[in-house]
Design an enzyme around this catalytic site. Structure first.
Site, PDB file in Angstrom:
ATOM      1  N   ASP A   1       0.863  -1.180   0.000  1.00  0.00           N
ATOM      2  CA  ASP A   1       0.000   0.000   0.000  1.00  0.00           C
ATOM      3  C   ASP A   1       0.904   1.236   0.000  1.00  0.00           C
ATOM      4  OD1 ASP A   1       0.856   0.435   2.604  1.00  0.00           O
ATOM      5  OD2 ASP A   1      -1.143   0.419   3.504  1.00  0.00           O
ATOM      6  N   HIS A   2       0.290   2.406   0.179  1.00  0.00           N
ATOM      7  CA  HIS A   2       1.051   3.657   0.150  1.00  0.00           C
ATOM      8  C   HIS A   2       2.060   3.753   1.300  1.00  0.00           C
ATOM      9  CE1 HIS A   2      -2.546   4.014   2.571  1.00  0.00           C
ATOM     10  NE2 HIS A   2      -1.942   4.960   3.265  1.00  0.00           N
TER      11      HIS A   2
ATOM     12  N   GLY B   1       2.357   0.093   6.056  1.00  0.00           N
ATOM     13  CA  GLY B   1       3.059   1.007   6.956  1.00  0.00           C
ATOM     14  C   GLY B   1       3.804   0.270   8.059  1.00  0.00           C
TER      15      GLY B   1
ATOM     16  N   GLY C   1       3.365  -3.378   8.301  1.00  0.00           N
ATOM     17  CA  GLY C   1       3.417  -4.800   7.934  1.00  0.00           C
ATOM     18  C   GLY C   1       2.349  -5.611   8.653  1.00  0.00           C
ATOM     19  N   ILE C   2       1.676  -4.984   9.602  1.00  0.00           N
ATOM     20  CA  ILE C   2       0.712  -5.729  10.429  1.00  0.00           C
ATOM     21  C   ILE C   2      -0.598  -5.973   9.679  1.00  0.00           C
ATOM     22  CG2 ILE C   2      -0.667  -5.700  12.537  1.00  0.00           C
ATOM     23  CD1 ILE C   2       1.588  -3.976  13.810  1.00  0.00           C
ATOM     24  N   GLY C   3      -1.224  -4.907   9.204  1.00  0.00           N
ATOM     25  CA  GLY C   3      -2.535  -5.064   8.566  1.00  0.00           C
ATOM     26  C   GLY C   3      -2.468  -5.949   7.343  1.00  0.00           C
TER      27      GLY C   3
ATOM     28  N   HIS D   1      11.584 -22.426  10.000  1.00  0.00           N
ATOM     29  CA  HIS D   1      10.694 -23.146  10.928  1.00  0.00           C
ATOM     30  C   HIS D   1       9.218 -23.092  10.518  1.00  0.00           C
ATOM     31  CE1 HIS D   1      13.492 -23.265  14.714  1.00  0.00           C
ATOM     32  NE2 HIS D   1      14.075 -23.723  13.622  1.00  0.00           N
TER      33      HIS D   1
ATOM     34  N   ARG E   1      10.327 -31.940  12.528  1.00  0.00           N
ATOM     35  CA  ARG E   1       9.313 -31.581  13.537  1.00  0.00           C
ATOM     36  C   ARG E   1       8.601 -30.292  13.167  1.00  0.00           C
ATOM     37  NH1 ARG E   1      14.181 -29.955  15.507  1.00  0.00           N
ATOM     38  NH2 ARG E   1      14.328 -27.946  16.556  1.00  0.00           N
TER      39      ARG E   1
HETATM   40  C1  RB5 Z   1      -2.136   3.008   6.265  1.00  0.00           C
HETATM   41  O1  RB5 Z   1      -2.199   4.290   6.802  1.00  0.00           O
HETATM   42  C2  RB5 Z   1      -1.675   2.017   7.324  1.00  0.00           C
HETATM   43  O2  RB5 Z   1      -2.705   1.795   8.242  1.00  0.00           O
HETATM   44  C3  RB5 Z   1      -1.214   0.731   6.699  1.00  0.00           C
HETATM   45  O3  RB5 Z   1      -0.174   0.986   5.821  1.00  0.00           O
HETATM   46  C4  RB5 Z   1      -0.707  -0.330   7.648  1.00  0.00           C
HETATM   47  O4  RB5 Z   1       0.269   0.178   8.497  1.00  0.00           O
HETATM   48  C5  RB5 Z   1      -1.708  -1.134   8.339  1.00  0.00           C
HETATM   49  O5  RB5 Z   1      -1.405  -2.059   9.102  1.00  0.00           O
END
Ligand code: RB5
Length: 148
Positions: A8-9, A66, A68-70, A98, A132
């Site tokens: 994304d951006h 931003g 990597g979580i979402g 692993h 394993r």
């Molecule tokens: C976008 O503003 C942001 O929420 C996205 O890039 C990311 O960090 C979400 O997890």
């Protein structure tokens, strides 16, 4: 080996470094967007890359937002995907060795392009250890079937 890349951006700042790492390894890649810094929704790019990997059109993927979580949460909703959110070199290695992760996720607001380059190379060149760890990965994948 073919690598699907999406962002994304918030993650686009890392894309060039990821592409450089992939190209230097001699792998093919497909850039599934986004292609500029206009605001977009990361699940759309997670879906494109996860579909490419899950269908076999790509062998592995790299996703960038931003943090990597979402984008990793979204990718992991697709059957067959093991997307690892990575912020250090050891985790990049372990994700492959692993967890047999098939997508690497990183964040453009927390990881530098230099580190993203290094983590991409580690992730794409570290073999799965099997043994394993294969038993455990099989158990992860069985969780997809829990709700029918
Ligand atoms: C976008 O503003 C942001 O929420 C996205 O890039 C990311 O960090 C979400 O997890």
């Amino acid at each position: 080996m073919k690598i699907a890349i999406g962002c994304d951006h918030g993650g686009i700042v890392l894309k060039e470094a990821v592409i450089k790492a992939v190209a230097e390894l001699g792998f093919d890649y497909e850039d599934l967007g986004t292609y500029d810094t206009a605001s977009v929704d990361y699940p759309d790019y997670a879906e494109k890359v996860a579909d490419a990997v899950a269908s076999g059109k790509a062998d592995k993927g790299v996703l960038l937002c931003g943090t990597g979580i979402g984008i990793s949460i979204a990718a992991n909703k697709i059957d067959g995907i093991r997307c690892a959110h990575v912020t250090d070199a050891f985790s990049a290695q372990m994700a492959a060795e692993h967890n047999n992760a098939n997508i690497l996720a990183m964040g453009g607001r927390i990881t530098s392009p230099e580190d993203a380059y290094e983590f991409t190379k580690i992730f794409l060149t570290t073999p799965f250890a099997g043994g394993r760890h294969a038993t455990r990965v099989d158990k992860i994948m069985k969780l997809e079937k829990r709700n029918g």
